[in-house]
Scaffold this motif. Structure first.
Motif, PDB file in Angstrom:
ATOM      1  N   VAL A 134     -45.880  20.388 -68.951  1.00  0.00           N
ATOM      2  CA  VAL A 134     -45.913  21.466 -67.966  1.00  0.00           C
ATOM      3  C   VAL A 134     -44.635  21.358 -67.160  1.00  0.00           C
ATOM      4  O   VAL A 134     -44.401  20.378 -66.469  1.00  0.00           O
ATOM      5  CB  VAL A 134     -47.141  21.362 -67.035  1.00  0.00           C
ATOM      6  CG1 VAL A 134     -47.178  22.558 -66.077  1.00  0.00           C
ATOM      7  CG2 VAL A 134     -48.429  21.289 -67.836  1.00  0.00           C
ATOM      8  N   GLU A 135     -43.806  22.378 -67.301  1.00  0.00           N
ATOM      9  CA  GLU A 135     -42.508  22.371 -66.652  1.00  0.00           C
ATOM     10  C   GLU A 135     -42.565  23.156 -65.346  1.00  0.00           C
ATOM     11  O   GLU A 135     -43.228  24.186 -65.286  1.00  0.00           O
ATOM     12  CB  GLU A 135     -41.538  23.111 -67.573  1.00  0.00           C
ATOM     13  CG  GLU A 135     -40.249  22.408 -67.809  1.00  0.00           C
ATOM     14  CD  GLU A 135     -39.415  23.174 -68.812  1.00  0.00           C
ATOM     15  OE1 GLU A 135     -38.743  22.514 -69.591  1.00  0.00           O
ATOM     16  OE2 GLU A 135     -39.446  24.425 -68.818  1.00  0.00           O
ATOM     17  N   THR A 136     -41.864  22.660 -64.327  1.00  0.00           N
ATOM     18  CA  THR A 136     -41.726  23.421 -63.092  1.00  0.00           C
ATOM     19  C   THR A 136     -40.505  24.313 -63.244  1.00  0.00           C
ATOM     20  O   THR A 136     -39.421  23.824 -63.573  1.00  0.00           O
ATOM     21  CB  THR A 136     -41.505  22.492 -61.881  1.00  0.00           C
ATOM     22  OG1 THR A 136     -42.603  21.576 -61.828  1.00  0.00           O
ATOM     23  CG2 THR A 136     -41.423  23.276 -60.582  1.00  0.00           C
ATOM     24  N   VAL A 137     -40.679  25.600 -63.072  1.00  0.00           N
ATOM     25  CA  VAL A 137     -39.543  26.516 -63.116  1.00  0.00           C
ATOM     26  C   VAL A 137     -39.260  26.900 -61.669  1.00  0.00           C
ATOM     27  O   VAL A 137     -40.044  27.599 -61.034  1.00  0.00           O
ATOM     28  CB  VAL A 137     -39.858  27.775 -63.963  1.00  0.00           C
ATOM     29  CG1 VAL A 137     -38.646  28.689 -64.021  1.00  0.00           C
ATOM     30  CG2 VAL A 137     -40.297  27.367 -65.359  1.00  0.00           C
ATOM     31  N   ARG A 138     -38.171  26.345 -61.158  1.00  0.00           N
ATOM     32  CA  ARG A 138     -37.867  26.467 -59.738  1.00  0.00           C
ATOM     33  C   ARG A 138     -37.913  27.918 -59.247  1.00  0.00           C
ATOM     34  O   ARG A 138     -37.323  28.791 -59.860  1.00  0.00           O
ATOM     35  CB  ARG A 138     -36.504  25.852 -59.439  1.00  0.00           C
ATOM     36  CG  ARG A 138     -36.420  25.246 -58.059  1.00  0.00           C
ATOM     37  CD  ARG A 138     -35.255  24.297 -57.933  1.00  0.00           C
ATOM     38  NE  ARG A 138     -35.477  23.021 -58.609  1.00  0.00           N
ATOM     39  CZ  ARG A 138     -36.225  22.031 -58.108  1.00  0.00           C
ATOM     40  NH1 ARG A 138     -36.829  22.163 -56.949  1.00  0.00           N
ATOM     41  NH2 ARG A 138     -36.351  20.905 -58.764  1.00  0.00           N
ATOM     42  N   GLY A 139     -38.678  28.110 -58.167  1.00  0.00           N
ATOM     43  CA  GLY A 139     -38.772  29.424 -57.559  1.00  0.00           C
ATOM     44  C   GLY A 139     -39.637  30.407 -58.334  1.00  0.00           C
ATOM     45  O   GLY A 139     -39.830  31.538 -57.898  1.00  0.00           O
ATOM     46  N   ALA A 140     -40.148  29.991 -59.502  1.00  0.00           N
ATOM     47  CA  ALA A 140     -40.923  30.931 -60.320  1.00  0.00           C
ATOM     48  C   ALA A 140     -42.344  30.459 -60.588  1.00  0.00           C
ATOM     49  O   ALA A 140     -43.285  31.249 -60.532  1.00  0.00           O
ATOM     50  CB  ALA A 140     -40.204  31.177 -61.640  1.00  0.00           C
ATOM     51  N   GLY A 141     -42.500  29.166 -60.880  1.00  0.00           N
ATOM     52  CA  GLY A 141     -43.852  28.674 -61.147  1.00  0.00           C
ATOM     53  C   GLY A 141     -43.880  27.596 -62.208  1.00  0.00           C
ATOM     54  O   GLY A 141     -43.027  26.716 -62.225  1.00  0.00           O
ATOM     55  N   TYR A 142     -44.850  27.697 -63.109  1.00  0.00           N
ATOM     56  CA  TYR A 142     -45.027  26.667 -64.132  1.00  0.00           C
ATOM     57  C   TYR A 142     -45.075  27.279 -65.518  1.00  0.00           C
ATOM     58  O   TYR A 142     -45.477  28.424 -65.684  1.00  0.00           O
ATOM     59  CB  TYR A 142     -46.339  25.922 -63.896  1.00  0.00           C
ATOM     60  CG  TYR A 142     -46.369  25.100 -62.635  1.00  0.00           C
ATOM     61  CD1 TYR A 142     -45.618  23.948 -62.522  1.00  0.00           C
ATOM     62  CD2 TYR A 142     -47.163  25.490 -61.558  1.00  0.00           C
ATOM     63  CE1 TYR A 142     -45.648  23.188 -61.370  1.00  0.00           C
ATOM     64  CE2 TYR A 142     -47.211  24.732 -60.391  1.00  0.00           C
ATOM     65  CZ  TYR A 142     -46.447  23.580 -60.308  1.00  0.00           C
ATOM     66  OH  TYR A 142     -46.480  22.828 -59.171  1.00  0.00           O
ATOM     67  N   ARG A 143     -44.685  26.476 -66.503  1.00  0.00           N
ATOM     68  CA  ARG A 143     -44.882  26.903 -67.879  1.00  0.00           C
ATOM     69  C   ARG A 143     -45.189  25.696 -68.754  1.00  0.00           C
ATOM     70  O   ARG A 143     -44.702  24.585 -68.506  1.00  0.00           O
ATOM     71  CB  ARG A 143     -43.649  27.652 -68.392  1.00  0.00           C
ATOM     72  CG  ARG A 143     -42.722  26.797 -69.234  1.00  0.00           C
ATOM     73  CD  ARG A 143     -41.689  27.624 -69.933  1.00  0.00           C
ATOM     74  NE  ARG A 143     -40.367  27.114 -69.541  1.00  0.00           N
ATOM     75  CZ  ARG A 143     -39.280  27.868 -69.505  1.00  0.00           C
ATOM     76  NH1 ARG A 143     -39.340  29.134 -69.810  1.00  0.00           N
ATOM     77  NH2 ARG A 143     -38.147  27.335 -69.148  1.00  0.00           N
ATOM     78  N   LEU A 144     -46.009  25.942 -69.765  1.00  0.00           N
ATOM     79  CA  LEU A 144     -46.296  24.895 -70.734  1.00  0.00           C
ATOM     80  C   LEU A 144     -45.319  25.099 -71.879  1.00  0.00           C
ATOM     81  O   LEU A 144     -45.183  26.209 -72.402  1.00  0.00           O
ATOM     82  CB  LEU A 144     -47.732  25.029 -71.256  1.00  0.00           C
ATOM     83  CG  LEU A 144     -48.146  23.882 -72.179  1.00  0.00           C
ATOM     84  CD1 LEU A 144     -48.599  22.686 -71.348  1.00  0.00           C
ATOM     85  CD2 LEU A 144     -49.269  24.307 -73.104  1.00  0.00           C
ATOM     86  N   THR A 145     -44.623  24.038 -72.242  1.00  0.00           N
ATOM     87  CA  THR A 145     -43.621  24.195 -73.279  1.00  0.00           C
ATOM     88  C   THR A 145     -43.590  23.010 -74.251  1.00  0.00           C
ATOM     89  O   THR A 145     -43.896  21.880 -73.859  1.00  0.00           O
ATOM     90  CB  THR A 145     -42.224  24.404 -72.663  1.00  0.00           C
ATOM     91  OG1 THR A 145     -41.270  24.552 -73.719  1.00  0.00           O
ATOM     92  CG2 THR A 145     -41.814  23.232 -71.773  1.00  0.00           C
TER      93      THR A 145
END
Ligand code: CA
Length: 235
Positions: free
Chosen positions: A215-226
């Motif tokens: 689960v990656e933190t995408v700064r200023g946007a949220g989270y994504r599973l990659t």
């Protein structure tokens, strides 16, 4: 005639229980009242309700202990639990969600708020009955058996993290904001703080360990599973 949704109210204060029961009855629900965990257990053994309204502070076993017990019990584990908490119990709310409660509502609450929350947990439970499985790389989730495995090894994932992971896996590689996650995973996000998402993402990361799906933190946007973490892509 359509069966009225059965609501088990576990509340030791008769005035509050009565008020809730009257309002539920007027709005097409069938309320049953238990004043402690013991009598609630007898009700559950007899007929399963569609939803449990569970007071936090009860004589004998607390709402938290009861939520844990009912979640661990095969007979009751799928019944949605809405916890009733007093104002000022904020740190306890996360513990309540962790114990397996689906949502919480802070006293005093309006009838409209209570009804909206009950309808939301009932709506959210319904699609979950459909069993489906999803796999990304070596990570696999089986909704029917509630199991998560990585390279065939079972991972320990809490109930809320499981729901979160299920959603992220179904929508992998896409970025979701905290409020989108609250909406899709918790439902009715206006009532839960966004910080709750961070708490569960942290726990989910701990459960996933250092595997290649994260689960990656995408700064200023949220989270994504990659399955293609940025850190690895850049390396
Ligand atoms: Ca109480």
């Amino acid at each position: 005639m359509k069966k009225l949704p059965r609501v088990l109210i576990v509340e030791d204060e008769p005035a509050i229980a009565e008020l809730i029961a009257v309002n539920l009855r007027h709005n097409g629900f069938s309320p049953i009242w238990s004043e402690d965990g013991e009598s609630a257990q007898r009700e559950l053994d007899a007929v399963l309700p569609d939803v449990i309204l569970l007071d936090w502070m009860l004589p004998g076993q607390s709402g938290l202990q009861l939520a844990r017990k009912w979640r661990a019990d095969g007979r009751t584990k799928a019944v949605p639990i809405l916890m009733l908490t007093a104002r000022g119990d904020e740190p306890d709310k996360v513990a309540g969600l962790d114990a397996g409660a689906d949502d919480y509502i802070t006293k005093p609450f309006s009838t409209q708020e209570l009804l909206a929350r009950i309808r939301a947990v009932l709506r959210r439970r319904a699609p979950e009955q459909v069993a489906d499985s999803v796999a990304i790389g070596a990570l696999a989730l089986d909704a029917a058996t509630h199991r998560v495995t990585f390279e065939g090894q079972a991972l320990k994932v809490g109930p809320t993290e499981f729901k979160l992971l299920h959603f992220l896996m179904k929508h992998a590689e896409r970025v979701h904001s905290r409020s989108q996650l609250l909406d899709k995973v918790w439902g009715d996000h206006v009532f839960i703080e966004e910080r709750t998402v961070d708490v569960h993402v942290k726990r989910l990361r701990e459960s996933l360990g250092g595997g290649s799906v994260m689960v990656e933190t995408v700064r200023g946007a949220g989270y994504r599973l990659t399955a293609q973490p940025q850190a690895l892509a850049r390396a």
